[in-house]
Design a protein around this motif. Structure first.
Motif, PDB file in Angstrom:
ATOM      1  N   PHE A   1       4.126   5.749  -5.509  1.00  0.00           N
ATOM      2  CA  PHE A   1       4.114   5.901  -6.963  1.00  0.00           C
ATOM      3  C   PHE A   1       2.958   6.790  -7.416  1.00  0.00           C
ATOM      4  CE2 PHE A   1       6.613   1.831  -7.031  1.00  0.00           C
ATOM      5  CZ  PHE A   1       7.764   2.422  -7.525  1.00  0.00           C
ATOM      6  N   ARG A   2       1.846   6.654  -6.750  1.00  0.00           N
ATOM      7  CA  ARG A   2       0.675   7.477  -7.094  1.00  0.00           C
ATOM      8  C   ARG A   2       0.957   8.959  -6.832  1.00  0.00           C
ATOM      9  NH1 ARG A   2      -3.982   7.136  -9.992  1.00  0.00           N
ATOM     10  NH2 ARG A   2      -5.640   8.213  -8.929  1.00  0.00           N
ATOM     11  N   LEU A   3       1.550   9.264  -5.673  1.00  0.00           N
ATOM     12  CA  LEU A   3       1.876  10.652  -5.352  1.00  0.00           C
ATOM     13  C   LEU A   3       2.953  11.202  -6.284  1.00  0.00           C
ATOM     14  CD1 LEU A   3       1.811  10.567  -1.453  1.00  0.00           C
ATOM     15  CD2 LEU A   3       0.161  11.664  -2.970  1.00  0.00           C
ATOM     16  N   ASP A   4       3.938  10.376  -6.631  1.00  0.00           N
ATOM     17  CA  ASP A   4       4.971  10.807  -7.584  1.00  0.00           C
ATOM     18  C   ASP A   4       4.350  11.136  -8.934  1.00  0.00           C
ATOM     19  OD1 ASP A   4       6.966  10.589  -5.716  1.00  0.00           O
ATOM     20  OD2 ASP A   4       7.721   8.657  -6.448  1.00  0.00           O
ATOM     21  N   ARG A   5       3.401  10.330  -9.341  1.00  0.00           N
ATOM     22  CA  ARG A   5       2.731  10.555 -10.632  1.00  0.00           C
ATOM     23  C   ARG A   5       1.933  11.862 -10.598  1.00  0.00           C
ATOM     24  NH1 ARG A   5      -1.622   6.586 -13.512  1.00  0.00           N
ATOM     25  NH2 ARG A   5      -1.838   7.828 -15.405  1.00  0.00           N
TER      26      ARG A   5
ATOM     27  N   VAL B   1       0.842  -1.201   0.000  1.00  0.00           N
ATOM     28  CA  VAL B   1       0.000   0.000   0.000  1.00  0.00           C
ATOM     29  C   VAL B   1       0.875   1.249   0.000  1.00  0.00           C
ATOM     30  CG1 VAL B   1      -1.634   1.348   1.388  1.00  0.00           C
ATOM     31  CG2 VAL B   1      -2.029  -1.086   1.028  1.00  0.00           C
ATOM     32  N   GLY B   2       1.914   1.255   0.828  1.00  0.00           N
ATOM     33  CA  GLY B   2       2.833   2.395   0.865  1.00  0.00           C
ATOM     34  C   GLY B   2       3.539   2.600  -0.461  1.00  0.00           C
ATOM     35  N   LEU B   3       3.965   1.516  -1.079  1.00  0.00           N
ATOM     36  CA  LEU B   3       4.618   1.593  -2.380  1.00  0.00           C
ATOM     37  C   LEU B   3       3.659   2.144  -3.437  1.00  0.00           C
ATOM     38  CD1 LEU B   3       7.392   0.843  -3.581  1.00  0.00           C
ATOM     39  CD2 LEU B   3       6.410  -1.370  -4.190  1.00  0.00           C
ATOM     40  N   PHE B   4       2.426   1.657  -3.438  1.00  0.00           N
ATOM     41  CA  PHE B   4       1.417   2.143  -4.368  1.00  0.00           C
ATOM     42  C   PHE B   4       1.170   3.642  -4.165  1.00  0.00           C
ATOM     43  CE2 PHE B   4      -3.062   3.268  -5.006  1.00  0.00           C
ATOM     44  CZ  PHE B   4      -3.164   3.063  -6.377  1.00  0.00           C
ATOM     45  N   LEU B   5       1.012   4.053  -2.919  1.00  0.00           N
ATOM     46  CA  LEU B   5       0.766   5.467  -2.639  1.00  0.00           C
ATOM     47  C   LEU B   5       1.951   6.334  -3.049  1.00  0.00           C
ATOM     48  CD1 LEU B   5      -1.063   5.258   0.799  1.00  0.00           C
ATOM     49  CD2 LEU B   5      -2.054   5.793  -1.441  1.00  0.00           C
TER      50      LEU B   5
END
Length: 119
Positions: free
Chosen positions: A109-113, A103-107
């Motif tokens: 990458f999502r925030l970086d995007r 979940v942290g990894l997904f968030l």
């Protein structure tokens, strides 16, 4: 700081209560044990966790917590169920750590995007 210490204490108490609840649910639904108090399981888990935390040489208390849980829970639920709870709780916490990481990894990458789209 006093505020930081208070927040840390509250978070540890919440964590221990959640672990006690997980132990109660696992004992009931995996092993058919009823009548065990969540608060008793919470206290025993806290003692086992503390023993694992304080034992030198054991990385993250690996194995110490489970050993203490077996010793503390055996008189209450029986040795077979105590061993089963030690194993299932270790599996549950490992899966929880893995899910939290994903979940942290997904968030991240999502925030970086989102950040790149804003630039």
């Amino acid at each position: 700081k006093l505020r930081t210490m208070f927040i840390a204490i509250v978070l540890f108490v919440v964590c221990f209560v959640l672990m006690g609840l997980i132990l109660e649910l696992q004992s009931r639904y995996f092993f058919g044990v009823t009548g065990v108090s969540m608060f008793e399981l919470t206290g025993l888990f806290a003692v086992a966790w503390l023993a694992g935390y304080l034992t030198p040489g054991a990385p993250g208390g690996l194995g110490i917590r489970e050993t203490m849980m077996v010793l503390l829970l055996s008189p209450i639920v029986g040795s077979g169920v105590a061993v089963g709870l030690g194993v299932t709780l270790r599996v549950t916490t490992t899966l929880g750590d893995g899910i939290a990481f994903l979940v942290g990894l997904f968030l991240r990458f999502r925030l970086d995007r989102v950040k790149r789209m804003g630039d």
